[in-house]
Design an enzyme around this catalytic site. Structure first.
Site, PDB file in Angstrom:
ATOM      1  N   LYS A   1       0.810  -1.203  -0.099  1.00  0.00           N
ATOM      2  CA  LYS A   1       0.091  -0.014  -0.015  1.00  0.00           C
ATOM      3  C   LYS A   1       0.828   1.069  -0.093  1.00  0.00           C
ATOM      4  O   LYS A   1       2.051   1.360   0.662  1.00  0.00           O
ATOM      5  CB  LYS A   1      -0.813   0.078   1.131  1.00  0.00           C
TER       6      LYS A   1
ATOM      7  N   THR B   1       9.434   3.590   2.202  1.00  0.00           N
ATOM      8  CA  THR B   1       8.485   4.418   1.594  1.00  0.00           C
ATOM      9  C   THR B   1       7.062   3.999   1.495  1.00  0.00           C
ATOM     10  O   THR B   1       6.070   4.525   0.710  1.00  0.00           O
ATOM     11  CB  THR B   1       8.885   4.922   0.095  1.00  0.00           C
TER      12      THR B   1
ATOM     13  N   GLU C   1      -1.023  10.124  -4.530  1.00  0.00           N
ATOM     14  CA  GLU C   1      -2.199  10.851  -4.214  1.00  0.00           C
ATOM     15  C   GLU C   1      -2.782  12.160  -5.174  1.00  0.00           C
ATOM     16  O   GLU C   1      -1.741  13.080  -5.298  1.00  0.00           O
ATOM     17  CB  GLU C   1      -2.160  11.349  -2.635  1.00  0.00           C
TER      18      GLU C   1
ATOM     19  N   ASN D   1      -4.664  16.349   1.020  1.00  0.00           N
ATOM     20  CA  ASN D   1      -3.732  16.328   2.361  1.00  0.00           C
ATOM     21  C   ASN D   1      -4.185  17.466   3.074  1.00  0.00           C
ATOM     22  O   ASN D   1      -3.947  17.493   4.264  1.00  0.00           O
ATOM     23  CB  ASN D   1      -2.490  16.424   1.960  1.00  0.00           C
TER      24      ASN D   1
ATOM     25  N   THR E   1      -9.367  16.081   8.963  1.00  0.00           N
ATOM     26  CA  THR E   1     -10.651  17.140   8.983  1.00  0.00           C
ATOM     27  C   THR E   1     -11.770  16.558   8.265  1.00  0.00           C
ATOM     28  O   THR E   1     -12.815  16.890   8.516  1.00  0.00           O
ATOM     29  CB  THR E   1     -10.491  18.453   9.047  1.00  0.00           C
TER      30      THR E   1
END
Length: 399
Positions: A175, A186, A264, A394, A399
Site C-alpha cells: 500500500k 516509503t 495521491e 492532504n 478533518t
C-alpha cells in the site's frame, strides 16, 4: 531467466495464508507463514511508530510466523499506550492463529498521533483470523484491507526458474500513495517466497532490490513514520541464487510503479531513466532529483514539455556532468522525441519536435530519458504529477 507473472499475490506461495476485512475507514490484514525465515527494512525517520519499534524487536532472530497490518491509524507518537496497543494486536493474532507472539510482526498506517481504536481493530482481527486461506481472493482482500488513500489494491506474483532448474515463486502486496520519498521504505509491503534462504541472505537481497525500486520512488518528498517492508520464506524450493535476486527486483519495481501510478491526486505517472552517468551514485542522484522536482511534477500535470526544468534538476542533483553534453528525450504511447541533443536545443517554437513533445506529455504514462554523457552507469526513478487534488486530499486528511 524464464519469468512469468501469475495470480495469487502473497498466496501464490504454497503454505501462506492471508485474509483482510474492513469496517469504515479501518481495515486489518493478516498473513500467516509459520516458522518462516524473514527479514525486514524500516523507515529511517527519527520519529518511528510503535509498531515499527515492536517489529524491529520481533525480527531480530530472523524468524516470523505472522504479520498483522491495520489501516486508518498509524499508532505513531502515542507513547507507552501506543506500544501496549501494538502488543495487544500481536497477542490477538497469536491467540487466533495459534502462533508464538514473539513471531508476530505488526504494521500500521493512517493518521499520526491518535490512539488505536482497539475495540474495532480487535474485532477486525478476529474476523480476519476466521477467514484465513491460501487463495488469490484472500491476497486481494489483504491488499484492500491495508489501503488508505490508495485508489486500488497493489499486488503482484511471479514464478521463475532457479539455476538448478527448480521452480520458485515470489508474491507481494503493498500500500502507498502519499508520504512517499526515496528513503527506505516509503510504504508498507509484504513479500512471500519459497526459496531456501537464511534471514541474512533475505536481508541482503531485499536491500538490493529496494535500492533499485522503493528507494527510487518519489510521490511528494515526505517520508512516513511507519514505512516497513517484510519478506518471509517458507524455504520449500531450491537454494537462493542470482535468478531469485532478479525476480525480486522485478517484483519490487512493479510495486514501485504501481504506487507511482496511484500517487495521491495523481493523473499521470512517469519514470526517469538516467543513462551514461559517471557512476551509479551519480545516476541515482540525478534520477531522484528529476523525479522529485515539484516543477517537473507540475509540468507533467500540465502536459508541458518543459525540458529546462529537467536539466535544472539534474544540475542541482550533485551528479557530475558537462551541461554542453546532456541530452533529454521524452517517450509515451504518443511516440518519442529528443528535445535536447548533446547540449543543442531541438524543441523550439513551431517545430515538429515541440509539437510531438506536447502530444507525448498528454499521455497517462511518460518516460523521461536523460543522457549525461559522463560514463556508463544508469538508474531509474519513479514519480507522478503534482495536482490540485494532492493539495485537497492532504489539506483535509484529519478533518
Amino acid at each position: 531467466m524464464e519469468l512469468k507473472f501469475i495470480d495469487g499475490g502473497v498466496c501464490a506461495v504454497d503454505g501462506v495464508l492471508a485474509s483482510g476485512c474492513r469496517e469504515g475507514k479501518y481495515g486489518v490484514g493478516i498473513i500467516i507463514s509459520k516458522d518462516s525465515n524473514a527479514a525486514a527494512i524500516f523507515t529511517s525517520n527519527t520519529v518511528r511508530a510503535e509498531p515499527v519499534k515492536l517489529t524491529e524487536k520481533v525480527m531480530r532472530d530472523g524468524k516470523l510466523s505472522a504479520i498483522v497490518a491495520n489501516s486508518g491509524n498509524a499508532n505513531c507518537f502515542t507513547g507507552k499506550e501506543g506500544m501496549d496497543d501494538a502488543v495487544r494486536m500481536a497477542e490477538r493474532v497469536s491467540e487466533a492463529a495459534s502462533v508464538d507472539m514473539d513471531d508476530v510482526a505488526v504494521a500500521s498506517t493512517g493518521v499520526i498521533g491518535r490512539r488505536m481504536p482497539l475495540e474495532i481493530i480487535e474485532r477486525l482481527i478476529d474476523d480476519a483470523a476466521g477467514r484465513l486461506e491460501n487463495s488469490p481472493r484472500a491476497s486481494r482482500e489483504l491488499a484492500e484491507a491495508i489501503m488508505t488513500t490508495d485508489t486500488y489494491p497493489k499486488e503482484v506474483a511471479v514464478e521463475f526458474e532457479l539455476k538448478n532448474g527448480k521452480k520458485a515463486r515470489i508474491g507481494a502486496v503493498a500500500k502507498g500513495s502519499g508520504m512517499i520519498a526515496p528513503n527506505m521504505a516509503t510504504m508498507l509491503a509484504f513479500i512471500t517466497t519459497d526459496v531456501d534462504a537464511t534471514p541474512s541472505e533475505l536481508k541482503k537481497a531485499l536491500r538490493r532490490a529496494a535500492d533499485e525500486s522503493f528507494n527510487m520512488l518519489i510521490i511528494d518528498g515526505d517520508e512516513s513514520t511507519n514505512d516497513m517492508v517484510i519478506i518471509t520464506s517458507t524455504c520449500r524450493s531450491g537454494r537462493m541464487d542470482g535468478n531469485f535476486q532478479e525476480a525480486l527486483k522485478v517484483v519490487c519495481r512493479k510495486l514501485a510503479w504501481m504506487m507511482a501510478r496511484d500517487g495521491e491526486g495523481a493523473t499521470k505517472s512517469f519514470m526517469v531513466d538516467v543513462v551514461n552517468a559517471k557512476d551509479s551514485e551519480d545516476a541515482r542522484k540525478a534520477a531522484r532529483a528529476i523525479a522529485g522536482s515539484s516543477l517537473v511534477k507540475t509540468a507533467i500535470f500540465g502536459a508541458d514539455p518543459n525540458w529546462g526544468r529537467i536539466v535544472a534538476a539534474a544540475g542541482y542533483s550533485g551528479a557530475e556532468f558537462n551541461p554542453d553534453d546532456i541530452s533529454v528525450s521524452l517517450e509515451s504511447d504518443a511516440g518519442s522525441v529528443t528535445v535536447v541533443r548533446r547540449g543543442e536545443i531541438l524543441a523550439f517554437e513551431d517545430t515538429g519536435e515541440l509539437e510531438l513533445a506536447e502530444e507525448i506529455m498528454k499521455e497517462k504514462e511518460i518516460r523521461i530519458i536523460v543522457d549525461l554523457a559522463a560514463g556508463s552507469s544508469g538508474a531509474t526513478a519513479y514519480g507522478c504529477d503534482l495536482t490540485y487534488d494532492y493539495v485537497r486530499i492532504n489539506a483535509e486528511y484529519t478533518t
